[in-house]
Design a protein around this motif. Structure first.
Motif, PDB file in Angstrom:
ATOM      1  N   HIS A  26      49.123  38.899  -6.605  1.00 52.02           N
ATOM      2  CA  HIS A  26      50.903  39.941  -6.285  1.00 52.02           C
ATOM      3  C   HIS A  26      51.331  40.323  -6.999  1.00 52.02           C
ATOM      4  O   HIS A  26      52.925  41.186  -7.487  1.00 52.02           O
ATOM      5  CB  HIS A  26      50.818  40.049  -4.880  1.00 52.02           C
ATOM      6  N   TYR A  27      51.508  39.918  -8.433  1.00 47.78           N
ATOM      7  CA  TYR A  27      53.330  39.650  -9.191  1.00 47.78           C
ATOM      8  C   TYR A  27      52.719  39.819 -10.522  1.00 47.78           C
ATOM      9  O   TYR A  27      51.890  40.259 -11.386  1.00 47.78           O
ATOM     10  CB  TYR A  27      53.367  38.120  -9.291  1.00 47.78           C
ATOM     11  N   LEU A  28      53.621  40.704 -11.455  1.00 49.67           N
ATOM     12  CA  LEU A  28      53.833  40.741 -12.138  1.00 49.67           C
ATOM     13  C   LEU A  28      54.105  39.931 -13.310  1.00 49.67           C
ATOM     14  O   LEU A  28      54.386  39.630 -13.552  1.00 49.67           O
ATOM     15  CB  LEU A  28      54.559  42.225 -12.386  1.00 49.67           C
ATOM     16  N   ILE A  29      53.341  40.325 -14.554  1.00 57.26           N
ATOM     17  CA  ILE A  29      53.205  39.907 -15.501  1.00 57.26           C
ATOM     18  C   ILE A  29      54.161  40.910 -16.368  1.00 57.26           C
ATOM     19  O   ILE A  29      54.182  41.382 -16.579  1.00 57.26           O
ATOM     20  CB  ILE A  29      51.993  38.959 -16.131  1.00 57.26           C
ATOM     21  N   LYS A  30      53.438  39.861 -17.829  1.00 54.79           N
ATOM     22  CA  LYS A  30      53.766  40.895 -19.660  1.00 54.79           C
ATOM     23  C   LYS A  30      53.531  42.455 -19.270  1.00 54.79           C
ATOM     24  O   LYS A  30      53.218  42.640 -18.260  1.00 54.79           O
ATOM     25  CB  LYS A  30      53.746  40.312 -20.441  1.00 54.79           C
ATOM     26  N   ASP A  31      54.897  43.131 -20.139  1.00 55.21           N
ATOM     27  CA  ASP A  31      54.641  44.639 -19.834  1.00 55.21           C
ATOM     28  C   ASP A  31      54.693  44.833 -18.008  1.00 55.21           C
ATOM     29  O   ASP A  31      53.649  46.088 -17.993  1.00 55.21           O
ATOM     30  CB  ASP A  31      53.300  44.939 -21.011  1.00 55.21           C
ATOM     31  N   LYS A  32      54.705  44.220 -17.288  1.00 59.16           N
ATOM     32  CA  LYS A  32      54.710  44.360 -15.957  1.00 59.16           C
ATOM     33  C   LYS A  32      53.019  44.975 -14.778  1.00 59.16           C
ATOM     34  O   LYS A  32      53.257  46.119 -14.578  1.00 59.16           O
ATOM     35  CB  LYS A  32      55.592  46.200 -15.714  1.00 59.16           C
TER      36      LYS A  32
END
Length: 56
Positions: A26-32
């Motif tokens: 459920h989390y965001l990584i690079k470039d959202k």
């Protein structure tokens, strides 16, 4: 079971919201970007297995 057209229509009119269910994606990584779309096949399999074993 709902058809894709029924799901699309329900989502479009705002009656319901549809989302995927995961254990730990459920989390965001690079470039959202969502972690879910960036996980490889093994990571996804583990995530779904963890969710299946989770007791609410």
């Amino acid at each position: 079971m709902l058809s894709f057209d029924e799901i699309r229509e329900m989502s479009k009119i705002g009656f319901m919201e549809f989302a995927s269910r995961t254990f730990n994606a459920h989390y965001l990584i690079k470039d959202k970007k969502s972690a879910f779309v960036e996980m490889d096949k093994d990571e996804l399999a583990k995530d779904f297995k963890d969710m299946d074993n989770f007791v609410f």
